[in-house]
Scaffold this active site. Structure first.
Site, short mmCIF file in Angstrom:
data_model
loop_
_atom_site.label_atom_id
_atom_site.label_comp_id
_atom_site.label_asym_id
_atom_site.label_seq_id
_atom_site.Cartn_x
_atom_site.Cartn_y
_atom_site.Cartn_z
N TYR A 142 -20.64 30.84 98.47
CA TYR A 142 -20.87 31.54 99.56
C TYR A 142 -22.34 31.41 100.04
CZ TYR A 142 -16.37 33.89 100.47
OH TYR A 142 -15.12 34.12 100.54
N LYS A 189 -12.66 27.97 86.69
CA LYS A 189 -12.22 26.49 86.63
C LYS A 189 -13.14 25.52 85.76
CE LYS A 189 -9.68 22.99 88.44
NZ LYS A 189 -8.27 23.31 88.13
N ASP A 221 -6.29 27.55 88.79
CA ASP A 221 -4.84 27.39 89.54
C ASP A 221 -3.89 27.95 88.76
OD1 ASP A 221 -6.03 25.99 87.48
OD2 ASP A 221 -5.25 24.11 88.09
N ASP A 245 -12.17 35.93 96.16
CA ASP A 245 -11.80 36.05 97.73
C ASP A 245 -10.45 35.64 97.63
OD1 ASP A 245 -11.73 36.53 100.49
OD2 ASP A 245 -12.04 34.23 100.84
N ASP A 249 -6.47 38.12 97.76
CA ASP A 249 -5.48 38.18 99.00
C ASP A 249 -4.19 37.78 98.25
OD1 ASP A 249 -7.60 38.50 101.13
OD2 ASP A 249 -6.61 37.24 102.22
C1 IPM Z 1 -13.35 39.37 102.32
C2 IPM Z 1 -13.33 38.55 103.54
C3 IPM Z 1 -14.88 37.83 103.76
C4 IPM Z 1 -15.09 37.18 102.52
C5 IPM Z 1 -15.06 37.23 104.91
C6 IPM Z 1 -14.69 37.92 106.35
C7 IPM Z 1 -16.32 36.63 105.34
O1 IPM Z 1 -12.40 37.51 103.55
O2 IPM Z 1 -14.26 40.17 102.37
O3 IPM Z 1 -12.73 39.04 101.21
O4 IPM Z 1 -14.72 35.87 102.46
O5 IPM Z 1 -15.65 37.53 101.67
MN MN Z 2 -11.04 37.56 101.79
#
Ligand code: IPM
Ligand code: MN
Length: 372
Positions: A142, A189, A221, A245, A249
């Site tokens: 990042y 990884k 993975d 990240d 999700d």
């Molecule tokens: C999160 C989001 C952010 C990230 C974005 C909005 C930059 O997806 O907080 O998980 O990738 O960290």
């Molecule tokens: Mn995110």
């Protein structure tokens, strides 16, 4: 307790869910006789529109002068896929994390019993899942050096980690594991990446300081698969920025709705609380977005300041709202759903005066469920 809270509601559904978070904190303030001050700051697309930058200096100042930050969401499709757009709203959040040194992002994941059927994964697989993700937040790909060639035909991102960056978040994860089921999984990884090999080496060394914590290592993975196939095996997950990240999700689908997941970002100087979900622009302004992740983020905020009774009052009220189906369409399977603001009203009312709950249930503005 006196608390100054910066409210950065941001884009999309951010403002409407933050409004509910503030409403609930005000109910707590009244009930438990605290003194909370709220200061609004612009961030993201909202700030790009008004100030030309996604994180204006005055917003940063507001954050630096606050005890805690409540964050909504960032991201607006109007800034996407347009060659004229030089700065994206997301850069505001990345800069905020860096400036405030928010190096650890903590994302707890629990299955809400009454919503277990909402998850796309089988109930018997996810039942009683309870883990917590420690995502490193200010390093890795990042923030590494990046560039696009002048002809626009090639681009580069780099990932960098130092042992200091690994150690500080790893210690937090180990401490958390110690207070939980004493199991820590490092996701990396290491079969391919140098940075991952450094993570693994450091975590192995640090593990000696936590002999009662059982440490295991998974390639990302493989971990992505295991989280879905057998999520109960996880207790504390530690991972770098990008993997965290993606994994968080993915993990969110276990809970039944991403609209329920709250997170804490801890830094040297600041602490920020935010829902995991994004700005969900399609839902903006409709009063239908699920405010529970933001409301649960306010409970994490209170816990951070050791206001456990207050945090429990919020969590109990959230449970009641789910139990009585006073919820938004994404998690509501009855014929009537509640609007975003009604969920916030119900939860605040429940905190203030539980006896009025029946009155509220009869009078709350409910919509007809045509969406689900
Ligand atoms: C999160 C989001 C952010 C990230 C974005 C909005 C930059 O997806 O907080 O998980 O990738 O960290
Ligand atoms: Mn995110």
């Amino acid at each position: 307790m006196k608390l100054k809270i910066a409210v950065l509601s941001g884009d999309g559904i951010g403002p409407e869910v933050c409004e509910q978070g503030v409403k609930v904190l005000k109910a707590i303030e009244k009930k438990f006789k605290h003194q909370f001050t709220f200061v609004d700051g612009h961030v993201g697309g909202a700030a790009l529109d008004t100030k030309g930058v996604p994180l204006p200096d005055e917003t940063l100042d507001i954050c630096l002068n606050a005890d805690a930050i409540l964050f909504g969401a960032i991201g607006d499709p109007k800034f996407e896929n347009s060659p004229d757009v030089k700065i994206r709203p997301e850069e505001g959040l990345l800069k905020l994390r860096k400036e405030l040194g928010l190096f650890a992002n903590i994302r707890p994941l629990k299955v809400f019993e009454p919503l277990v059927h909402k998850s796309p994964i089988k109930e018997k697989v996810i039942k009683n899942t309870d883990f917590i993700i420690f995502r490193e937040l200010t390093g890795g790909i990042y923030y590494g050096e990046k560039s696009t060639s002048s002809d626009g035909n090639s681009a580069m991102d780099t990932s960098h980690y130092s042992i200091e960056e690994i150690d500080r978040v790893a210690h937090m994860a180990f401490k958390s594991a110690k207070s939980r089921r004493k199991k820590l999984t490092l996701i990396d990884k290491a079969n391919v990446l140098e940075t991952s090999r450094l993570w693994r080496k450091r975590v192995k060394e640090l593990a000696k300081q936590y002999p009662d914590v059982d440490v295991n290592y998974l390639y990302v993975d493989n971990a992505a698969m295991k989280i879905i196939v057998n999520p109960r095996q996880f207790d504390v997950i530690l991972t770098e920025n990008l993997f965290g990240d993606i994994i968080s999700d993915e993990a969110s689908v276990i809970s039944g709705s991403i609209g329920l997941l709250a997170s804490t970002s801890i830094g040297e100087k600041s602490v920020l609380f935010e829902p995991i979900h994004g700005s969900f622009p399609e839902m903006k302004g409709k009063n239908l977005a699920n405010p529970l992740a933001t409301i649960l983020s306010t409970a994490l905020l209170l816990e951070h300041f050791k206001l456990y009774e207050e945090a429990d009052a919020i969590k109990n009220a959230v449970e009641k709202s789910i139990e009585h189906h006073i919820t938004t369409p994404d998690i509501n399977s009855t014929k009537k759903f509640a609007h975003t603001s009604s969920v916030g009203d119900f939860i605040s009312e429940y905190i203030n005066d539980k006896k009025n709950i029946l009155y509220y249930m009869e009078n709350i503005s409910l919509g007809q469920s045509t969406i689900i």
